[in-house]
Motif scaffolding. Structure first.
Motif, PDB file in Angstrom:
ATOM      1  N   VAL A 398     -22.091  -1.194  33.342  1.00 31.02           N
ATOM      2  CA  VAL A 398     -21.696  -0.094  34.227  1.00 31.02           C
ATOM      3  C   VAL A 398     -21.892   1.207  33.460  1.00 31.02           C
ATOM      4  O   VAL A 398     -21.540   1.310  32.282  1.00 31.02           O
ATOM      5  CB  VAL A 398     -20.230  -0.244  34.660  1.00 31.02           C
ATOM      6  CG1 VAL A 398     -19.804   0.915  35.556  1.00 31.02           C
ATOM      7  CG2 VAL A 398     -20.029  -1.569  35.377  1.00 31.02           C
ATOM      8  N   VAL A 399     -22.464   2.205  34.122  1.00 28.14           N
ATOM      9  CA  VAL A 399     -22.790   3.463  33.445  1.00 28.14           C
ATOM     10  C   VAL A 399     -22.017   4.615  34.069  1.00 28.14           C
ATOM     11  O   VAL A 399     -21.628   4.574  35.238  1.00 28.14           O
ATOM     12  CB  VAL A 399     -24.308   3.758  33.514  1.00 28.14           C
ATOM     13  CG1 VAL A 399     -25.104   2.616  32.939  1.00 28.14           C
ATOM     14  CG2 VAL A 399     -24.746   4.059  34.949  1.00 28.14           C
ATOM     15  N   GLY A 400     -21.793   5.651  33.270  1.00 27.74           N
ATOM     16  CA  GLY A 400     -21.190   6.868  33.780  1.00 27.74           C
ATOM     17  C   GLY A 400     -22.200   7.659  34.584  1.00 27.74           C
ATOM     18  O   GLY A 400     -23.395   7.700  34.264  1.00 27.74           O
ATOM     19  N   ALA A 401     -21.733   8.295  35.663  1.00 19.90           N
ATOM     20  CA  ALA A 401     -22.645   9.016  36.550  1.00 19.90           C
ATOM     21  C   ALA A 401     -23.189  10.287  35.914  1.00 19.90           C
ATOM     22  O   ALA A 401     -24.220  10.806  36.337  1.00 19.90           O
ATOM     23  CB  ALA A 401     -21.926   9.360  37.861  1.00 19.90           C
ATOM     24  N   GLU A 402     -22.535  10.797  34.878  1.00 26.55           N
ATOM     25  CA  GLU A 402     -22.922  12.083  34.317  1.00 26.55           C
ATOM     26  C   GLU A 402     -24.196  11.999  33.495  1.00 26.55           C
ATOM     27  O   GLU A 402     -25.084  12.841  33.609  1.00 26.55           O
ATOM     28  CB  GLU A 402     -21.786  12.634  33.454  1.00 26.55           C
ATOM     29  CG  GLU A 402     -22.034  14.048  32.965  1.00 26.55           C
ATOM     30  CD  GLU A 402     -20.896  14.557  32.102  1.00 26.55           C
ATOM     31  OE1 GLU A 402     -20.458  13.826  31.193  1.00 26.55           O
ATOM     32  OE2 GLU A 402     -20.446  15.696  32.344  1.00 26.55           O
ATOM     33  N   ASP A 403     -24.288  10.958  32.645  1.00 25.12           N
ATOM     34  CA  ASP A 403     -25.441  10.905  31.757  1.00 25.12           C
ATOM     35  C   ASP A 403     -25.952   9.493  31.501  1.00 25.12           C
ATOM     36  O   ASP A 403     -26.779   9.283  30.609  1.00 25.12           O
ATOM     37  CB  ASP A 403     -25.123  11.575  30.416  1.00 25.12           C
ATOM     38  CG  ASP A 403     -23.904  10.961  29.738  1.00 25.12           C
ATOM     39  OD1 ASP A 403     -23.385   9.946  30.257  1.00 25.12           O
ATOM     40  OD2 ASP A 403     -23.468  11.503  28.707  1.00 25.12           O
ATOM     41  N   GLY A 404     -25.474   8.513  32.251  1.00 30.80           N
ATOM     42  CA  GLY A 404     -26.000   7.167  32.120  1.00 30.80           C
ATOM     43  C   GLY A 404     -25.503   6.418  30.905  1.00 30.80           C
ATOM     44  O   GLY A 404     -26.085   5.388  30.536  1.00 30.80           O
ATOM     45  N   GLN A 405     -24.437   6.879  30.262  1.00 28.72           N
ATOM     46  CA  GLN A 405     -23.885   6.166  29.114  1.00 28.72           C
ATOM     47  C   GLN A 405     -23.144   4.918  29.585  1.00 28.72           C
ATOM     48  O   GLN A 405     -22.393   4.946  30.567  1.00 28.72           O
ATOM     49  CB  GLN A 405     -22.943   7.072  28.335  1.00 28.72           C
ATOM     50  CG  GLN A 405     -23.653   8.199  27.594  1.00 28.72           C
ATOM     51  CD  GLN A 405     -24.349   7.701  26.340  1.00 28.72           C
ATOM     52  OE1 GLN A 405     -23.726   7.407  25.338  1.00 28.72           O
ATOM     53  NE2 GLN A 405     -25.662   7.612  26.413  1.00 28.72           N
ATOM     54  N   TRP A 406     -23.340   3.812  28.878  1.00 32.54           N
ATOM     55  CA  TRP A 406     -22.658   2.575  29.218  1.00 32.54           C
ATOM     56  C   TRP A 406     -21.168   2.731  28.922  1.00 32.54           C
ATOM     57  O   TRP A 406     -20.780   3.209  27.850  1.00 32.54           O
ATOM     58  CB  TRP A 406     -23.219   1.404  28.423  1.00 32.54           C
ATOM     59  CG  TRP A 406     -24.673   1.118  28.686  1.00 32.54           C
ATOM     60  CD1 TRP A 406     -25.536   1.848  29.446  1.00 32.54           C
ATOM     61  CD2 TRP A 406     -25.425   0.016  28.174  1.00 32.54           C
ATOM     62  NE1 TRP A 406     -26.784   1.278  29.448  1.00 32.54           N
ATOM     63  CE2 TRP A 406     -26.750   0.142  28.664  1.00 32.54           C
ATOM     64  CE3 TRP A 406     -25.123  -1.061  27.348  1.00 32.54           C
ATOM     65  CZ2 TRP A 406     -27.756  -0.766  28.357  1.00 32.54           C
ATOM     66  CZ3 TRP A 406     -26.126  -1.976  27.031  1.00 32.54           C
ATOM     67  CH2 TRP A 406     -27.425  -1.830  27.540  1.00 32.54           C
ATOM     68  N   LEU A 407     -20.338   2.309  29.869  1.00 31.27           N
ATOM     69  CA  LEU A 407     -18.895   2.357  29.668  1.00 31.27           C
ATOM     70  C   LEU A 407     -18.470   1.155  28.831  1.00 31.27           C
ATOM     71  O   LEU A 407     -18.955   0.038  29.040  1.00 31.27           O
ATOM     72  CB  LEU A 407     -18.173   2.358  31.011  1.00 31.27           C
ATOM     73  CG  LEU A 407     -18.592   3.456  32.003  1.00 31.27           C
ATOM     74  CD1 LEU A 407     -17.744   3.372  33.265  1.00 31.27           C
ATOM     75  CD2 LEU A 407     -18.497   4.837  31.380  1.00 31.27           C
ATOM     76  N   VAL A 408     -17.571   1.393  27.887  1.00 26.66           N
ATOM     77  CA  VAL A 408     -17.188   0.356  26.927  1.00 26.66           C
ATOM     78  C   VAL A 408     -15.692   0.111  27.025  1.00 26.66           C
ATOM     79  O   VAL A 408     -14.892   1.050  27.045  1.00 26.66           O
ATOM     80  CB  VAL A 408     -17.562   0.779  25.488  1.00 26.66           C
ATOM     81  CG1 VAL A 408     -17.151  -0.293  24.488  1.00 26.66           C
ATOM     82  CG2 VAL A 408     -19.060   1.042  25.395  1.00 26.66           C
ATOM     83  N   THR A 409     -15.301  -1.163  27.082  1.00 34.48           N
ATOM     84  CA  THR A 409     -13.888  -1.525  27.209  1.00 34.48           C
ATOM     85  C   THR A 409     -13.259  -1.904  25.877  1.00 34.48           C
ATOM     86  O   THR A 409     -12.058  -1.774  25.696  1.00 34.48           O
ATOM     87  CB  THR A 409     -13.732  -2.707  28.186  1.00 34.48           C
ATOM     88  OG1 THR A 409     -14.504  -3.821  27.702  1.00 34.48           O
ATOM     89  CG2 THR A 409     -14.220  -2.319  29.571  1.00 34.48           C
ATOM     90  N   LYS A 410     -14.071  -2.414  24.963  1.00 33.91           N
ATOM     91  CA  LYS A 410     -13.610  -2.746  23.614  1.00 33.91           C
ATOM     92  C   LYS A 410     -14.840  -2.884  22.739  1.00 33.91           C
ATOM     93  O   LYS A 410     -15.974  -2.886  23.250  1.00 33.91           O
ATOM     94  CB  LYS A 410     -12.767  -4.017  23.608  1.00 33.91           C
ATOM     95  CG  LYS A 410     -13.416  -5.237  24.236  1.00 33.91           C
ATOM     96  CD  LYS A 410     -12.442  -6.410  24.284  1.00 33.91           C
ATOM     97  CE  LYS A 410     -13.050  -7.604  25.021  1.00 33.91           C
ATOM     98  NZ  LYS A 410     -12.116  -8.754  25.067  1.00 33.91           N
ATOM     99  N   PRO A 411     -14.678  -2.943  21.426  1.00 36.86           N
ATOM    100  CA  PRO A 411     -15.854  -2.993  20.551  1.00 36.86           C
ATOM    101  C   PRO A 411     -16.834  -4.086  20.956  1.00 36.86           C
ATOM    102  O   PRO A 411     -16.443  -5.219  21.222  1.00 36.86           O
ATOM    103  CB  PRO A 411     -15.238  -3.285  19.181  1.00 36.86           C
ATOM    104  CG  PRO A 411     -13.858  -2.724  19.262  1.00 36.86           C
ATOM    105  CD  PRO A 411     -13.411  -2.949  20.665  1.00 36.86           C
ATOM    106  N   PHE A 412     -18.095  -3.704  21.028  1.00 39.13           N
ATOM    107  CA  PHE A 412     -19.203  -4.594  21.366  1.00 39.13           C
ATOM    108  C   PHE A 412     -19.172  -5.059  22.822  1.00 39.13           C
ATOM    109  O   PHE A 412     -19.931  -5.955  23.188  1.00 39.13           O
ATOM    110  CB  PHE A 412     -19.229  -5.847  20.465  1.00 39.13           C
ATOM    111  CG  PHE A 412     -19.196  -5.565  19.000  1.00 39.13           C
ATOM    112  CD1 PHE A 412     -20.091  -4.686  18.429  1.00 39.13           C
ATOM    113  CD2 PHE A 412     -18.270  -6.190  18.175  1.00 39.13           C
ATOM    114  CE1 PHE A 412     -20.072  -4.433  17.072  1.00 39.13           C
ATOM    115  CE2 PHE A 412     -18.238  -5.939  16.827  1.00 39.13           C
ATOM    116  CZ  PHE A 412     -19.138  -5.059  16.265  1.00 39.13           C
TER     117      PHE A 412
END
Length: 868
Positions: A398-412
């Motif tokens: 899942v990516v953020g709408a602002e810049d396409g960065q992957w959303l991260v819930t915990k390390p790795f």
């Protein structure tokens, strides 16, 4: 003009959109130049190649375009250009070593994996990890795609006294790897160490999961460039949305022509099953006749977050297939509908037909595990495990709408969800599902979603499949009127003019998330344009060889209808323990847009009657006989029942009213949905689909009587004779052998054999009187069929048991449980009732003392009551 007569939609609009050959966002500009737009800029699309003869769709507006300011420091053009160049170079490589050499030259990879003081000793750490070339390549693809932050454990590196920023404002401290380096340098490591030295056990597990996720993306999305291509597509779609937000004046420019390419959109014509009933009956018979040529496909991989479904015992989140609806899971409901069609085939042709079922699952909410476990628990529904193929779709970040960065819930651990039902065609090819169907002689398949509980009502599904098979179509849609504002797409007839001068036509669809692109918006015009088009219901007929050609095409066509829906708010806890709420989404593709591969080409423009000749087609029916979905949980106090289990139950009851009323059975009227919120449904009627499933079959088993307000009727038997039965209270009839009996085959599996030793119930001039459901009880959940009864008349038939009641009043709370091999008769006595239990004659054990004889007469099925 494109033919505009519709059997369902008489007043509608036709749209012409203009096209031009579009400049790429990646062309002829300095990489350091900021992204800029002008009124001549076309929308970006996938830069992957396409086998289509038409150019990619690009929308043109004469209005100046303005964009929201991109995130500080992030340049879309530069990033897309860099990644596209990298993807193209990787695509030319023959070996993994060649790919590593190319990706090592990328500046992001060099910066992270280089010998700077910040990353000193990293190469030594990686060698300690003993990563093979493929996994090392995947990690470098992750970094090259600008997603270094996925490897973070903390926002800063306090031990090293600094923090690192990556592209834009995203933190990328790479603390996990730095911690390993520090431990090794301080002597806490083991120089001979094995895999994952310096990481905690749970971190090693998460790293392995990350590598597995990356491998799935690289493998499945190989047709667009793997991990790198996935990120390119995400960024292009974000830029496209930025353009569309400012480009809101399509309605003023619908008839513009730019550089010779035109797209026309019209409401498609097709057979209206509710009006042309004679042809509908014939088409349904074709569907039954063709059952041995058909397979069944269920896309069950979705996460179904809106249902908020939780196991009450474990607290575990559950997928939609496990929703308990009307006394059974939604998946069980799909199989019941299928077995009812197979039972009808048996009654008409005297032969057993078991349809192969392909189920696409995912790992979201342990979807695959739960579905497999359910099938095993229910002994594969008496069909045999070999008649099922379960294949798991990959999860995507899942990516953020602002810049396409992957959303991260915990390390790795990037936040991941299923990538949409459109992956089903390529995945079916990759997993050998098409070959499996072909080995069983299947030519076509019907497709339906698990949340739609009415798709198999009456003629809808059978007529769709019958027309598809009989007329050699490649793809068919079952459709209906669209409810304005519903979160569902629309079916359209598309017209394209190609650069070579040819014209292309086909029935396709537009997802509701894509309406803005086509100017089909609510509220912007005096009348909502959406309402002029029929609803896309995701009920499909597919020609299997044609679908396999698309799935195996090895280009972007194999993943149809790619979209990035960032309208939803994503709530999650990030790797730093912060609760986040951001606009975002994931790259999804739409199953039904496989239709875009089946357009028919003509040398000149077609004005009338083109739809009869197309490889794609559409049929219509009343909405509640086509789609009613249990997609989301109804919140407390919410008066809207749309797409909730409550609303789906009401549509089932409305269908029951439509089914039984012509049988001279008096029923209460079902009022508006708002009444349900306060008082519940006016009655509960749940009928096993094997009573038909065609209504003209079911209606011949019922005649006369009434069902009073507040009454309950549940019939779980196929062999039923009902004449003048009055129900005031609760009547529940359950047969152990509804359509036949189970027998162990040579492989040791229990298989249902149709028509043998069925339970039977005959009611004639019977009045049922009891207190029935306690409607005042606050714990009743009607859509689950979880209700409290004060009294009930239950008839339970074991094995081939038979029950017969004639000229009697059955009052109060009773349970008549009939053992296997016996017939229970209830007649008037002197005084009261006379009850007689006799063994069934030996020669009637399989066939019963009576049965319904099914015969085809013209385009209809006629039933004859036969006593042995």
């Amino acid at each position: 003009m494109l033919h505009s007569t519709s059997l369902l939609h008489h007043n509608h609009h036709r749209f012409l959109f203009s096209f031009r050959s579009k400049p790429s966002l990646l062309d002829s500009h300095s990489q350091s130049q900021p992204l800029s737009f002008s009124k001549s800029l076309s929308l970006p699309s996938s830069s992957s190649s396409s086998s289509s003869t038409c150019c990619h769709v690009a929308r043109i507006s004469t209005e100046p375009l303005e964009l929201s300011t991109p995130p500080p420091g992030f340049n879309f053009r530069r990033e897309i250009t860099r990644l596209t160049s990298l993807r193209d170079k990787l695509a030319a490589c023959d070996t993994i070593n060649d790919k590593l050499r190319i990706i090592n030259a990328d500046y992001r990879v060099r910066r992270f994996f280089g010998s700077s003081s910040r990353n000193a000793g990293l190469a030594r750490v990686l060698s300690t990890l003993q990563l093979d070339s493929e996994n090392l390549f995947l990690l470098k693809c992750l970094v090259a795609a600008g997603q270094e932050h996925v490897l973070c454990l903390e926002e800063t590196m306090p031990e090293m006294g600094s923090s690192v920023t990556g592209s834009g404002s995203v933190k990328s401290a790479f603390y996990a790897l730095a911690k390993m380096i520090e431990k090794m340098d301080s002597g806490n490591g083991n120089s001979g160490g094995g895999f994952g030295m310096g990481l905690e056990d749970h971190e090693i597990r998460e790293l392995n999961k990350l590598l597995e996720t990356l491998a799935q993306i690289e493998r499945f999305y190989d047709c667009i460039g793997g991990v790198i291509g996935y990120q390119i597509m995400v960024l292009e779609l974000i830029v496209q949305q930025l353009v569309e937000r400012k480009n809101t004046n399509w309605s003023q420019h619908m008839h513009e022509v730019k550089e010779g390419q035109i797209l026309g959109i019209d409401s498609p014509t097709g057979l209206d099953l509710s009006e042309n009933t004679e042809y509908a009956s014939q088409a349904a018979l074709w569907g039954i006749e063709g059952l041995p040529d058909l397979g069944e496909i269920y896309p069950l991989g979705g996460s179904a977050d809106r249902l908020d479904l939780v196991d009450p015992n474990t607290g575990e989140c559950l997928p939609a297939a496990m929703l308990p609806f009307c006394g059974r899971t939604l998946l069980e409901g799909l199989i019941r509908d299928l077995q009812a069609r197979e039972f009808l085939y048996f009654k008409l042709y005297g032969k057993q037909c078991i349809t192969p079922v392909a189920i696409m699952t995912s790992s979201a909410k342990n979807n695959h595990k739960h579905i497999t476990s359910l099938c095993e628990t229910l002994s594969w529904f008496g069909r045999g495990q070999s008649t099922f193929q379960l294949f798991e779709q990959p999860l995507v970040p899942v990516v953020g709408a602002e810049d396409g960065q992957w959303l991260v819930t915990k390390p790795f651990s990037p936040l991941s969800k299923p990538g949409g039902h459109g992956v089903i065609w390529k995945l079916a090819h990759d997993k050998g599902i098409f070959k499996w169907f072909f080995c069983q002689g299947r030519k076509g398949a019907t497709v339906r979603q698990v949340s739609n509980v009415v798709a198999a009502t009456d003629v809808t599904l059978l007529a769709l499949a019958g027309i598809g098979l009989r007329q050699g179509k490649k793809l068919g849609f079952a459709s209906c009127d669209r409810v304005s504002g519903a979160t569902e797409g629309i079916n359209v007839l598309m017209e394209k003019k190609c650069p070579d001068g040819n014209w292309e036509y086909g029935v396709s669809c537009i997802e509701y998330t894509e309406f803005d692109k086509f100017g089909i918006t609510n509220g912007s015009l005096p009348k909502s344009l959406q309402a002029e088009f029929p609803a896309n219901t995701n009920i499909l007929y597919v020609d299997l060889p044609s679908a396999e050609l698309v799935g195996s095409s090895k280009n972007v066509n194999s993943i149809p209808g790619m979209v990035l829906n960032t309208r939803k708010t994503i709530n999650y806890v990030d790797q730093f323990g912060r609760r986040c709420s951001v606009s975002g989404g994931r790259l999804e593709c739409t199953m039904q847009n496989i239709a875009d591969n089946y357009f028919n080409s003509y040398s000149s423009r077609c004005y009338n009657g083109v739809e009869d000749e197309l490889d794609t087609f559409i049929v219509y029916n009343e909405r509640r006989r086509v789609t009613s979905s249990a997609k989301k949980k109804r919140r407390h106090g919410d008066k809207s029942l749309r797409q909730t289990p409550d609303g789906a139950l009401l549509d089932i009851l409305r269908n029951a009213h439509d089914l039984l009323s012509p049988c001279d059975i008096k029923l209460p009227e079902i009022e508006a949905d708002e009444n349900y919120v306060y008082s519940g449904p006016p009655f509960l009627i749940l009928l096993h689909p094997a009573l038909g499933p065609l209504w003209e079959v079911t209606r011949q088993k019922f005649n006369g009587g009434s069902i009073s307000k507040g009454s309950e009727l549940q019939i779980e038997v196929a062999e039923l004779f009902w004449r003048n039965v009055q129900v005031n209270g609760s009547l529940v009839i359950k047969a152990e052998n509804i359509m036949g009996s189970m027998k162990i085959d040579e492989s040791g599996e229990s298989i249902l054999h149709h028509g043998q030793r069925c339970g039977r119930c005959k009611l004639q001039n019977v009045k049922v009187l009891n207190e029935g459901i306690d409607w005042s009880y606050g714990g009743n959940v009607y859509w689950k069929h979880d209700v409290k009864r004060s009294e009930v008349l239950q008839i339970i038939l074991h094995g081939n048991a038979e029950f017969e009641a004639t000229d009697v009043v059955l009052q109060g709370n009773h349970v008549f449980e009939v053992p296997d091999g016996y017939k229970l008769k209830i007649m008037p006595g002197s005084p009261g009732l006379a009850i007689q239990l006799d063994p069934i004659e030996e020669g009637m054990m399989d066939s019963g003392s009576w049965h319904w004889d099914y015969k085809i007469e013209g385009s209809h099925i006629k039933l004859e009551f036969v006593e042995s």
